[in-house]
Design an enzyme around this catalytic site. Structure first.
Site, mmCIF file in Angstrom:
data_model
loop_
_atom_site.group_PDB
_atom_site.id
_atom_site.type_symbol
_atom_site.label_atom_id
_atom_site.label_comp_id
_atom_site.label_asym_id
_atom_site.label_seq_id
_atom_site.Cartn_x
_atom_site.Cartn_y
_atom_site.Cartn_z
ATOM 1 N N ARG A 84 -6.735 3.809 -14.949
ATOM 2 C CA ARG A 84 -5.776 4.763 -14.929
ATOM 3 C C ARG A 84 -5.283 4.488 -15.857
ATOM 4 N NH1 ARG A 84 -3.390 3.249 -8.358
ATOM 5 N NH2 ARG A 84 -4.812 1.827 -9.567
ATOM 6 N N LYS B 201 -1.317 -1.609 -12.995
ATOM 7 C CA LYS B 201 -1.996 -2.990 -12.246
ATOM 8 C C LYS B 201 -0.985 -4.394 -12.688
ATOM 9 C CE LYS B 201 -3.867 -2.536 -8.929
ATOM 10 N NZ LYS B 201 -2.925 -2.418 -7.717
ATOM 11 N N TYR C 62 2.816 -1.898 -11.556
ATOM 12 C CA TYR C 62 2.768 -2.312 -10.337
ATOM 13 C C TYR C 62 2.647 -4.179 -9.983
ATOM 14 C CZ TYR C 62 2.305 1.963 -7.420
ATOM 15 O OH TYR C 62 2.168 3.358 -7.761
ATOM 16 N N HIS D 186 3.462 -6.317 -7.468
ATOM 17 C CA HIS D 186 3.147 -7.551 -5.853
ATOM 18 C C HIS D 186 3.094 -8.605 -5.703
ATOM 19 C CE1 HIS D 186 1.034 -3.194 -4.237
ATOM 20 N NE2 HIS D 186 0.568 -3.011 -6.038
ATOM 21 N N GLU E 167 7.294 -1.071 -7.117
ATOM 22 C CA GLU E 167 6.554 -0.761 -5.839
ATOM 23 C C GLU E 167 7.671 -0.623 -4.573
ATOM 24 O OE1 GLU E 167 4.844 -2.907 -7.343
ATOM 25 O OE2 GLU E 167 4.631 -5.131 -6.345
ATOM 26 N N SER F 36 0.102 5.920 -2.613
ATOM 27 C CA SER F 36 -0.331 6.052 -1.344
ATOM 28 C C SER F 36 -0.818 7.651 -1.085
ATOM 29 C CB SER F 36 0.935 5.362 -0.892
ATOM 30 O OG SER F 36 1.635 3.669 -1.041
ATOM 31 N N VAL G 5 0.372 -0.991 6.601
ATOM 32 C CA VAL G 5 2.090 -1.020 7.171
ATOM 33 C C VAL G 5 2.320 -2.135 5.707
ATOM 34 C CG1 VAL G 5 1.142 -2.141 9.019
ATOM 35 C CG2 VAL G 5 0.954 -3.599 7.769
ATOM 36 N N VAL H 214 -5.572 -1.213 3.398
ATOM 37 C CA VAL H 214 -5.482 -0.578 1.818
ATOM 38 C C VAL H 214 -3.873 -1.733 1.591
ATOM 39 C CG1 VAL H 214 -3.690 1.610 0.955
ATOM 40 C CG2 VAL H 214 -5.777 1.743 2.706
ATOM 41 N N ILE I 241 -4.325 -4.464 1.095
ATOM 42 C CA ILE I 241 -4.666 -5.509 1.171
ATOM 43 C C ILE I 241 -3.820 -5.857 -0.893
ATOM 44 C CG2 ILE I 241 -6.563 -4.214 -0.360
ATOM 45 C CD1 ILE I 241 -6.440 -7.958 0.564
ATOM 46 N N ASP I 242 -2.592 -4.621 -1.202
ATOM 47 C CA ASP I 242 -2.346 -5.147 -2.503
ATOM 48 C C ASP I 242 -1.207 -6.353 -2.234
ATOM 49 O OD1 ASP I 242 -1.209 -3.469 -1.185
ATOM 50 O OD2 ASP I 242 -0.587 -2.225 -2.807
ATOM 51 N N ALA J 260 -7.946 -3.569 -3.941
ATOM 52 C CA ALA J 260 -6.217 -3.727 -4.296
ATOM 53 C C ALA J 260 -6.144 -2.162 -5.384
ATOM 54 C CB ALA J 260 -6.047 -4.669 -4.515
HETATM 55 N N1 LIG Z 1 -4.972 -0.806 -1.768
HETATM 56 C C1 LIG Z 1 -4.584 0.312 -2.706
HETATM 57 O O1 LIG Z 1 -5.078 0.558 -4.162
HETATM 58 C C2 LIG Z 1 -3.070 0.540 -2.412
HETATM 59 C C3 LIG Z 1 -2.354 -0.160 -1.586
HETATM 60 N N2 LIG Z 1 -1.334 0.612 -0.651
HETATM 61 C C4 LIG Z 1 -0.663 -0.143 0.148
HETATM 62 O O2 LIG Z 1 -0.467 0.102 1.364
HETATM 63 C C5 LIG Z 1 0.543 0.053 1.780
HETATM 64 C C6 LIG Z 1 1.271 1.004 2.645
HETATM 65 O O3 LIG Z 1 2.088 1.274 1.432
HETATM 66 P P1 LIG Z 1 3.446 3.184 2.474
HETATM 67 O O4 LIG Z 1 2.322 3.627 3.445
HETATM 68 O O5 LIG Z 1 2.987 3.501 1.284
HETATM 69 O O6 LIG Z 1 3.853 2.107 2.801
HETATM 70 P P2 LIG Z 1 5.313 3.370 4.039
HETATM 71 O O7 LIG Z 1 6.812 1.979 3.635
HETATM 72 O O8 LIG Z 1 5.480 4.138 3.193
HETATM 73 O O9 LIG Z 1 5.274 2.802 5.463
HETATM 74 C C7 LIG Z 1 4.252 1.592 5.652
HETATM 75 C C8 LIG Z 1 4.801 1.763 7.336
HETATM 76 O O10 LIG Z 1 4.654 0.488 8.031
HETATM 77 C C9 LIG Z 1 5.557 0.388 8.886
HETATM 78 N N3 LIG Z 1 5.192 -1.093 9.820
HETATM 79 C C10 LIG Z 1 5.838 -2.402 9.231
HETATM 80 N N4 LIG Z 1 5.653 -3.255 10.213
HETATM 81 C C11 LIG Z 1 5.330 -2.698 10.889
HETATM 82 C C12 LIG Z 1 4.418 -3.289 12.143
HETATM 83 N N5 LIG Z 1 4.251 -4.398 12.751
HETATM 84 N N6 LIG Z 1 3.364 -2.326 13.008
HETATM 85 C C13 LIG Z 1 2.935 -1.631 12.078
HETATM 86 N N7 LIG Z 1 3.796 -0.757 11.056
HETATM 87 C C14 LIG Z 1 4.704 -1.249 11.012
HETATM 88 C C15 LIG Z 1 6.494 0.801 8.378
HETATM 89 O O11 LIG Z 1 7.412 0.964 9.718
HETATM 90 C C16 LIG Z 1 6.421 1.862 7.843
HETATM 91 O O12 LIG Z 1 5.958 3.523 8.419
HETATM 92 C C17 LIG Z 1 1.296 -1.007 0.742
HETATM 93 O O13 LIG Z 1 0.890 -1.889 0.947
HETATM 94 C C18 LIG Z 1 0.948 0.019 -0.661
HETATM 95 O O14 LIG Z 1 1.123 -0.912 -1.630
HETATM 96 C C19 LIG Z 1 -0.984 1.628 -2.143
HETATM 97 C C20 LIG Z 1 -1.284 2.559 -2.758
HETATM 98 C C21 LIG Z 1 -3.149 1.610 -3.078
HETATM 99 C C1 LIG Z 2 -0.146 0.388 -5.449
HETATM 100 C C2 LIG Z 2 -1.322 -0.220 -6.412
HETATM 101 O O1 LIG Z 2 -1.207 -1.379 -5.902
HETATM 102 C C3 LIG Z 2 -2.197 0.729 -6.574
HETATM 103 O O2 LIG Z 2 -1.238 1.607 -6.928
HETATM 104 O O3 LIG Z 2 -2.873 0.378 -7.894
#
Ligand SMILES: NC(=O)C1=CN([C@@H]2O[C@H](COP(=O)(O)OP(=O)(O)OC[C@H]3O[C@@H](n4cnc5c(N)ncnc54)[C@H](O)[C@@H]3O)[C@@H](O)[C@H]2O)C=CC1
Ligand SMILES: CC(=O)C(=O)O
Length: 374
Positions: A15, A74, A93, A95, A117, A133, A238, A266, A268-269, A299
């Site tokens: 990106r 990133k 971003y 994190h 974020e 997300s 979460v 997911v 992990i970030d 991540a």
């Molecule tokens: N690895 C990657 O490339 C990427 C990672 N992400 C990450 O994915 C993760 C989720 O992001 P979003 O869905 O946008 O967040 P979001 O805020 O839309 O959703 C998170 C959900 O987790 C729930 N939650 C909180 N504590 C909980 C628990 N103890 N048990 C069950 N649910 C719980 C919340 O109520 C909420 O509905 C974030 O860490 C985000 O940074 C996002 C995009 C890319």
């Molecule tokens: C959200 C994030 O860290 C990514 O899109 O890479």
């Protein structure tokens, strides 16, 4: 203001922080944009595409980092910390909760570090996280489906099953943007889907959205343990904004999963939501196996579908970048409460409470920091 766009250097991060349309928006507002040579290549934007909108193409990362505001995708890697300068705006971003060294480097150099974020609207939405997300949620299921195939070490289960044969079981922990998009894809493939969330209202919305076609469960250790045990594909989704992800799935729960099952964490970030996810993986080497279960913990998942992701990301980041460039950070933050929530480090202080707590550092609100500066 001069806005710099370095080329991303994280593993397989294709990106880029701006499109030619974004350059046009900044130039129309009277700003200069400096783009590192080939920064857009991974997203199929050429130097000429940027230059045609008025950007200056520079040969080195140092020249792009010399700008008043640096836009990235990133978090900076250690080799980039040397570019930090006092008062420079870094918009990307970050994190920071699982990144103590980066947090300290930003504090020491007094960078104004604004994290995509944690920009947050009054209704709780995270508009600059949302599109990535959506991408990562959708990808989590196609990646999980692939690693369930036998030649990738999986148990050889087709998520949709076929008539006369059980469907695959997809369990999603966290029913936000990632979780909802994972569920959409899993349902589309014909899997059985279970979503757990701590927010009962969110579960009601999901039940309505999917018209009862997903199993919703309140998230507690009892329900998580039972759901994880039967999962072919477990998606960790979460988030507690800005904070380190809660470790909800224990090692003992993972041991109960059948060999060849797949975990895509997911979250992990933000440090990961599953105890056995003890490392960040890369697109080059995306998985490892523990207790017979395949673990995927990349991540920067959206970096693999960079064209889609760059367009989706910059749709939402550029309007905020224009505000920062037009007004300067102090006025832009004062005028826009959502943007103010993005400020994680300013004037050597941590201004996001969950990040300060994660590192046992003192917290100073951005409003207080700006008052003292005036
Ligand atoms: N690895 C990657 O490339 C990427 C990672 N992400 C990450 O994915 C993760 C989720 O992001 P979003 O869905 O946008 O967040 P979001 O805020 O839309 O959703 C998170 C959900 O987790 C729930 N939650 C909180 N504590 C909980 C628990 N103890 N048990 C069950 N649910 C719980 C919340 O109520 C909420 O509905 C974030 O860490 C985000 O940074 C996002 C995009 C890319
Ligand atoms: C959200 C994030 O860290 C990514 O899109 O890479």
């Amino acid at each position: 203001m001069i806005v710099g766009i370095p080329k991303e250097i994280k593993n397989n991060e294709n990106r880029v922080a701006i499109t030619p349309a974004g350059v046009a928006a900044l130039v129309q507002n009277g700003h200069s944009v400096v783009v590192e040579n080939n920064a857009g290549k991974g997203s199929n934007f050429t130097n000429e595409d940027y230059a045609a909108q008025g950007a200056k193409i520079v040969d080195s990362a140092a020249e792009a980092w010399a700008a008043d505001m640096v836009m990235k995708v990133k978090e900076p890697l250690p080799s980039e910390y040397g570019y930090f300068r006092e008062g420079q705006i870094l918009f990307t971003y970050l994190h920071l909760a699982p990144e103590p060294e980066l947090t300290r480097a930003l504090m020491e150099k007094k960078v104004v570090a604004i994290a995509y974020e944690t920009i947050q609207l009054d209704n709780g939405a995270l508009p600059l996280l949302m599109p990535m997300s959506e991408v990562a949620g959708r990808m989590s299921v196609q990646i999980g489906a692939q690693f369930l195939e036998k030649q990738y070490g999986g148990k050889g289960v087709l998520l949709g099953g076929v008539p006369g044969v059980p469907k695959g079981e997809v369990v999603v922990i966290g029913g936000g943007i990632v979780g909802t998009n994972a569920a959409k894809m899993a349902l589309g493939l014909g899997a059985n889907v279970t979503i757990l969330d701590v927010n009962a209202d969110r579960l009601r919305q999901l039940d309505d959205l999917f018209q009862g076609r997903v199993q919703t469960l309140i998230s507690n250790s009892f329900n998580i343990a039972n759901a994880v045990k039967k999962a072919d594909l477990l998606v960790g989704a979460v988030l507690i904004p800005g904070a380190r992800a809660p470790r909800l799935v224990t090692e003992d729960m993972v041991k109960e999963m059948a060999p060849g099952s797949v975990i895509v964490d997911v979250a992990i970030d933000q440090g990961g939501s599953i105890e056995t996810v003890d490392r960040i993986t890369t697109h080059d080497n995306p998985t490892y196996e523990k207790h017979g279960v395949i673990h995927y913990a990349v991540a920067n998942m959206p970096g693999a579908v960079a064209r889609t992701s760059t367009l989706a990301l910059t749709n939402v980041t550029v309007p905020y970048a224009v505000q920062l460039a037009n007004k300067g950070y102090a006025q832009a933050i004062r005028d826009n409460k959502a943007l103010a929530k993005g400020v994680n480090v300013i004037d050597g202080k941590v201004s996001y409470k969950a990040v300060a707590d994660a590192h046992n550092l003192p917290y100073a609100s951005v409003e207080d920091v700006l008052l003292v500066k005036n």
